[in-house]
Design an enzyme around this catalytic site. Structure first.
Site, PDB file in Angstrom:
ATOM      1  CB  SER A   4      -2.132  11.632   4.730  1.00 61.04           C
ATOM      2  OG  SER A   4      -1.168  12.627   4.455  1.00 61.04           O
TER       3      SER A   4
ATOM      4  CE1 TYR B 295      -3.350  11.465  -1.164  1.00 59.99           C
ATOM      5  CE2 TYR B 295      -2.492  13.264   0.406  1.00 59.99           C
ATOM      6  CZ  TYR B 295      -2.469  12.020  -0.056  1.00 59.99           C
ATOM      7  OH  TYR B 295      -1.622  10.963   0.866  1.00 59.99           O
TER       8      TYR B 295
HETATM    9  N1  LIG Z   1       4.031   9.307  -0.375  1.00 58.19           N
HETATM   10  C1  LIG Z   1       3.749  10.118   0.546  1.00 58.19           C
HETATM   11  O1  LIG Z   1       4.010  11.328   1.055  1.00 58.19           O
HETATM   12  C2  LIG Z   1       2.402   9.752   1.326  1.00 58.19           C
HETATM   13  C3  LIG Z   1       2.194  10.422   2.937  1.00 58.19           C
HETATM   14  C4  LIG Z   1       1.000   9.972   3.551  1.00 58.19           C
HETATM   15  C5  LIG Z   1       0.361   9.069   3.008  1.00 58.19           C
HETATM   16  N2  LIG Z   1       0.362   8.466   1.901  1.00 58.19           N
HETATM   17  C6  LIG Z   1      -0.665   7.505   1.351  1.00 58.19           C
HETATM   18  O2  LIG Z   1       0.190   5.935   1.268  1.00 58.19           O
HETATM   19  C7  LIG Z   1      -0.672   5.524   0.541  1.00 58.19           C
HETATM   20  C8  LIG Z   1       0.352   4.504  -0.598  1.00 58.19           C
HETATM   21  O3  LIG Z   1       0.957   5.649  -1.460  1.00 58.19           O
HETATM   22  P1  LIG Z   1       2.236   5.844  -1.812  1.00 58.19           P
HETATM   23  O4  LIG Z   1       3.047   7.180  -1.244  1.00 58.19           O
HETATM   24  O5  LIG Z   1       3.080   4.566  -1.412  1.00 58.19           O
HETATM   25  O6  LIG Z   1       2.306   6.029  -3.288  1.00 58.19           O
HETATM   26  P2  LIG Z   1       2.439   4.967  -4.555  1.00 58.19           P
HETATM   27  O7  LIG Z   1       3.748   4.387  -4.655  1.00 58.19           O
HETATM   28  O8  LIG Z   1       2.009   5.701  -5.754  1.00 58.19           O
HETATM   29  O9  LIG Z   1       1.398   3.829  -4.124  1.00 58.19           O
HETATM   30  C9  LIG Z   1      -0.061   3.942  -4.282  1.00 58.19           C
HETATM   31  C10 LIG Z   1      -0.349   2.523  -5.063  1.00 58.19           C
HETATM   32  O10 LIG Z   1      -2.035   2.554  -5.243  1.00 58.19           O
HETATM   33  C11 LIG Z   1      -2.359   1.899  -6.504  1.00 58.19           C
HETATM   34  N3  LIG Z   1      -3.417   2.665  -6.927  1.00 58.19           N
HETATM   35  C12 LIG Z   1      -3.662   3.644  -7.237  1.00 58.19           C
HETATM   36  N4  LIG Z   1      -5.029   4.083  -7.636  1.00 58.19           N
HETATM   37  C13 LIG Z   1      -5.643   2.792  -7.455  1.00 58.19           C
HETATM   38  C14 LIG Z   1      -7.009   2.121  -7.845  1.00 58.19           C
HETATM   39  N5  LIG Z   1      -7.841   2.784  -8.425  1.00 58.19           N
HETATM   40  N6  LIG Z   1      -6.947   0.489  -7.780  1.00 58.19           N
HETATM   41  C15 LIG Z   1      -6.064  -0.123  -7.429  1.00 58.19           C
HETATM   42  N7  LIG Z   1      -4.816   0.372  -6.916  1.00 58.19           N
HETATM   43  C16 LIG Z   1      -4.605   1.712  -6.930  1.00 58.19           C
HETATM   44  C17 LIG Z   1      -1.135   2.328  -7.175  1.00 58.19           C
HETATM   45  O11 LIG Z   1      -0.734   1.154  -8.474  1.00 58.19           O
HETATM   46  P3  LIG Z   1      -1.582   1.458  -9.874  1.00 58.19           P
HETATM   47  O12 LIG Z   1      -1.127   2.629 -10.527  1.00 58.19           O
HETATM   48  O13 LIG Z   1      -0.769   0.195 -10.615  1.00 58.19           O
HETATM   49  O14 LIG Z   1      -3.054   0.891  -9.468  1.00 58.19           O
HETATM   50  C18 LIG Z   1       0.125   2.256  -6.342  1.00 58.19           C
HETATM   51  O15 LIG Z   1       0.660   0.967  -6.205  1.00 58.19           O
HETATM   52  C19 LIG Z   1      -1.757   6.367  -0.290  1.00 58.19           C
HETATM   53  O16 LIG Z   1      -3.013   6.129   0.280  1.00 58.19           O
HETATM   54  C20 LIG Z   1      -1.146   7.846   0.026  1.00 58.19           C
HETATM   55  O17 LIG Z   1      -2.371   8.641   0.106  1.00 58.19           O
HETATM   56  C21 LIG Z   1       1.481   8.900   1.201  1.00 58.19           C
END
Ligand SMILES: NC(=O)c1ccc[n+]([C@@H]2O[C@H](COP(=O)([O-])OP(=O)(O)OC[C@H]3O[C@@H](n4cnc5c(N)ncnc54)[C@H](OP(=O)(O)O)[C@@H]3O)[C@@H](O)[C@H]2O)c1
Length: 250
Positions: free
Chosen positions: A142, A155
């Site tokens: 991130s 985080y």
């Molecule tokens: N959104 C932002 O602003 C942003 C910015 C920078 C980086 N990121 C990073 O991008 C990545 C994806 O996030 P996103 O924003 O797309 O959010 P998201 O839609 O919540 O995706 C996260 C995914 O991880 C899965 N997950 C969570 N805990 C897990 C576990 N213990 N085992 C297996 N799967 C798990 C969740 O599914 P389940 O709950 O069904 O397990 C969900 O599908 C993350 O690493 C996040 O930190 C996001």
């Protein structure tokens, strides 16, 4: 033989957290480019919905923080011939450290999900990936790895750790065929990370835009794929980063 370019078609790609948000957008891109994709996550219905919509995508229920689940994912990946692992699963919690450890450690463990499990999963996949003709590991960290938002202290710490881990991993694997990429997205407004979709701002991007940037970066062998405004943060001086930090944490 060490290959120079990462092909973005003809791979078998495992994406943790691939049923929603950035992971789902990456699954869509990889599938549409002729890759087979294995997605995992904890919620079976989300996985089934995603796999039903996307040809070439299969799923396995897996909580990466559980050792037995990681083993099941490894076995499924081995059977499919996975050559690309995308460490994308992540959770984000607001924590007020003035409230003490109980608040910090209750419920899901950010350090376990965002760091420890990813390190363990990566280590278990390396021998498998070393046997492939071409291979890659993509760590989704991130922009907050570079400049933290203080209300998400753990985080940001886990993301900074994954940033550092990616650098060391890249160095250690440099004599092998495994390429190590890091994807550093800015705020992404249409994922489930915050529990509900956010309003688009001038600094935020969609998951689809981040996935497009990731595909371009991977195809160009750019190992640190800093997306949107994060590119400037990576090359900023300490003084500039302090300024950005102050602005973000007002
Ligand atoms: N959104 C932002 O602003 C942003 C910015 C920078 C980086 N990121 C990073 O991008 C990545 C994806 O996030 P996103 O924003 O797309 O959010 P998201 O839609 O919540 O995706 C996260 C995914 O991880 C899965 N997950 C969570 N805990 C897990 C576990 N213990 N085992 C297996 N799967 C798990 C969740 O599914 P389940 O709950 O069904 O397990 C969900 O599908 C993350 O690493 C996040 O930190 C996001």
């Amino acid at each position: 033989m060490i290959v120079d370019w990462m092909e973005v078609s003809g791979n078998v790609v495992a994406i943790t957290g691939g049923a929603t948000g950035i992971g789902l957008a990456l699954a869509q891109r990889f599938a549409s480019l002729g890759n087979r994709v294995l997605i995992c996550g904890r919620r079976e219905y989300k996985l089934q919905e995603a796999a039903a919509r996307l040809p070439g995508v299969t799923s396995i229920q897996c909580d990466i923080s559980k050792s037995a689940d990681r083993e099941s994912l490894w076995r499924a990946a081995s059977e499919l011939g996975v050559n690309v692992l995308i460490n994308n699963a992540g959770i984000q919690r607001g924590i007020d450290l003035k409230n003490g450890l109980d608040d910090m450690l209750s419920g899901e463990d950010e350090i376990e999900t965002n760091l420890t499990a990813q390190v363990r999963l990566t280590a278990s996949f390396i021998p498998m990936l070393m046997g492939r003709e071409t291979a890659a590991i993509v760590n989704v960290s991130s922009g907050l790895a570079i400049v933290p938002l203080a209300r998400f202290p753990l985080y940001c710490a886990t993301k900074a750790a994954m940033h550092s881990f990616s650098i060391s991993l890249r160095q250690q694997l440099s004599p092998t065929r495994i390429k190590v990429f890091e994807l550093l997205p800015p705020t992404v407004y249409d994922t489930e990370l915050k529990g509900e979709p956010m309003k688009r701002t001038e600094w935020s991007l969609s998951a689809a835009e981040v996935a497009d940037a990731a595909m371009t970066g991977i195809a160009e062998d750019r190992y640190e794929i800093a997306v949107g405004g994060v590119a400037k943060w990576l090359s900023a001086t300490k003084e500039e980063r302090d300024g950005i930090f102050s602005g973000m944490n007002r």
